[in-house]
Design a protein around this motif. Structure first.
Motif, PDB file in Angstrom:
ATOM      1  N   TYR A 107      36.891  26.738  36.456  1.00 21.87           N
ATOM      2  CA  TYR A 107      37.564  27.521  35.424  1.00 21.87           C
ATOM      3  C   TYR A 107      38.217  28.749  36.017  1.00 21.87           C
ATOM      4  CZ  TYR A 107      35.404  24.790  31.731  1.00 21.87           C
ATOM      5  OH  TYR A 107      35.040  23.760  30.895  1.00 21.87           O
ATOM      6  N   GLY A 108      39.279  29.185  35.379  1.00 21.72           N
ATOM      7  CA  GLY A 108      39.949  30.419  35.741  1.00 21.72           C
ATOM      8  C   GLY A 108      40.278  31.205  34.485  1.00 21.72           C
ATOM      9  N   SER A 109      40.562  32.459  34.661  1.00 28.05           N
ATOM     10  CA  SER A 109      40.833  33.367  33.544  1.00 28.05           C
ATOM     11  C   SER A 109      42.168  33.092  32.865  1.00 28.05           C
ATOM     12  CB  SER A 109      40.846  34.816  34.032  1.00 28.05           C
ATOM     13  OG  SER A 109      39.604  35.166  34.554  1.00 28.05           O
ATOM     14  N   SER A 126      47.701  37.039  31.602  1.00 26.02           N
ATOM     15  CA  SER A 126      47.321  37.240  32.995  1.00 26.02           C
ATOM     16  C   SER A 126      46.315  36.164  33.384  1.00 26.02           C
ATOM     17  CB  SER A 126      46.679  38.617  33.161  1.00 26.02           C
ATOM     18  OG  SER A 126      46.094  38.743  34.448  1.00 26.02           O
ATOM     19  N   GLY A 127      46.288  35.859  34.671  1.00 27.97           N
ATOM     20  CA  GLY A 127      45.242  35.015  35.227  1.00 27.97           C
ATOM     21  C   GLY A 127      44.159  35.894  35.819  1.00 27.97           C
ATOM     22  N   PRO A 128      43.377  35.364  36.769  1.00 26.81           N
ATOM     23  CA  PRO A 128      42.247  36.113  37.330  1.00 26.81           C
ATOM     24  C   PRO A 128      42.625  37.270  38.237  1.00 26.81           C
ATOM     25  CG  PRO A 128      42.488  34.016  38.441  1.00 26.81           C
ATOM     26  CD  PRO A 128      43.454  34.007  37.298  1.00 26.81           C
ATOM     27  N   ASP A 129      43.892  37.302  38.678  1.00 22.19           N
ATOM     28  CA  ASP A 129      44.344  38.429  39.486  1.00 22.19           C
ATOM     29  C   ASP A 129      45.826  38.673  39.203  1.00 22.19           C
ATOM     30  OD1 ASP A 129      45.963  36.800  41.253  1.00 22.19           O
ATOM     31  OD2 ASP A 129      44.133  36.249  42.315  1.00 22.19           O
ATOM     32  N   LYS A 130      46.404  39.616  39.884  1.00 21.83           N
ATOM     33  CA  LYS A 130      47.773  40.050  39.558  1.00 21.83           C
ATOM     34  C   LYS A 130      48.864  39.163  40.156  1.00 21.83           C
ATOM     35  CE  LYS A 130      46.218  44.578  38.413  1.00 21.83           C
ATOM     36  NZ  LYS A 130      46.131  45.973  38.739  1.00 21.83           N
ATOM     37  N   ASP A 131      48.479  38.014  40.677  1.00 25.43           N
ATOM     38  CA  ASP A 131      49.458  37.028  41.125  1.00 25.43           C
ATOM     39  C   ASP A 131      49.866  36.084  39.998  1.00 25.43           C
ATOM     40  OD1 ASP A 131      49.502  37.963  43.742  1.00 25.43           O
ATOM     41  OD2 ASP A 131      47.832  36.670  44.339  1.00 25.43           O
ATOM     42  N   TYR A 132      49.199  36.172  38.864  1.00 19.75           N
ATOM     43  CA  TYR A 132      49.411  35.227  37.766  1.00 19.75           C
ATOM     44  C   TYR A 132      49.796  35.972  36.502  1.00 19.75           C
ATOM     45  CZ  TYR A 132      47.130  32.353  41.169  1.00 19.75           C
ATOM     46  OH  TYR A 132      46.818  31.711  42.342  1.00 19.75           O
ATOM     47  N   LEU A 133      50.999  35.680  36.017  1.00 18.02           N
ATOM     48  CA  LEU A 133      51.543  36.405  34.878  1.00 18.02           C
ATOM     49  C   LEU A 133      52.525  35.513  34.131  1.00 18.02           C
ATOM     50  CD1 LEU A 133      51.870  39.238  33.446  1.00 18.02           C
ATOM     51  CD2 LEU A 133      53.782  39.624  35.038  1.00 18.02           C
ATOM     52  N   TRP A 134      52.416  35.516  32.798  1.00 16.47           N
ATOM     53  CA  TRP A 134      53.308  34.718  31.971  1.00 16.47           C
ATOM     54  C   TRP A 134      53.694  35.473  30.704  1.00 16.47           C
ATOM     55  CZ3 TRP A 134      48.889  32.790  34.229  1.00 16.47           C
ATOM     56  CH2 TRP A 134      49.045  31.732  35.145  1.00 16.47           C
TER      57      TRP A 134
END
Length: 170
Positions: A107-109, A126-134
């Protein structure tokens, strides 16, 4: 298709942490969130690279979770790619903080940090860190002020908004 699923697995196998400066929305109402959303903007990732017409459809699962169907079109391969996942609330159902899995027990955030709470017309994720954004929307495009708000809020939280991709929809 295989790389799409493996990419989603990779991102979501990380963890269900919340990046510094990101706070999930409160007073979240899942029933208002269900249905189809269009991906308007994102940070680039191998599992979505080259995809346009990206959408996500959320529906209730019998076990109380949420089915997540992600879909995007690869012009290069002239084919649709799909990934079916499942999501569950990490804490309370009134908090926009879920964990999502597209494969097995990993699982991921999935953190909703901004939301049009009146009509649920756009959401910043956001995902689990700042590399993931939608930026998701009920429509394929958003008003300029929504895009400006997305960029401003994301940049203030430490996301590299200079790398945003605006998703094409036909």
């Amino acid at each position: 298709m295989r790389y799409f699923i493996y990419g989603l697995l990779f991102i979501l196998s990380g963890c269900v942490s919340i990046p510094d400066g990101v706070q999930p929305v409160s007073n979240f109402e899942l029933n208002k969130y269900l249905g189809k959303w269009y991906e308007v903007a994102r940070l680039d990732h191998s599992f979505e690279r080259g995809l346009n017409q990206v959408s996500a459809k959320y529906s209730l699962r019998e076990d109380g979770g949420v089915n997540v169907l992600n879909r995007g079109f690869s012009s290069e391969k002239d084919a649709w790619k799909e990934a079916l996942g499942k999501a569950y609330f990490v804490n309370e159902p009134s908090e926009g903080y879920l964990k999502v899995s597209f494969f097995g027990p990993f699982y991921g955030s999935y953190i909703i940090f901004e939301l049009d709470k009146e009509n649920y017309q756009y959401a910043f994720i956001s995902g689990p860190d700042k590399d993931y954004l939608w930026l998701l929307s009920r429509t394929p495009t958003v008003k300029p002020e929504v895009m400006e708000k997305f960029i401003s809020m994301s940049k203030a939280r430490g996301f590299d908004t200079s790398q945003l991709i605006v998703v094409e929809h036909n």
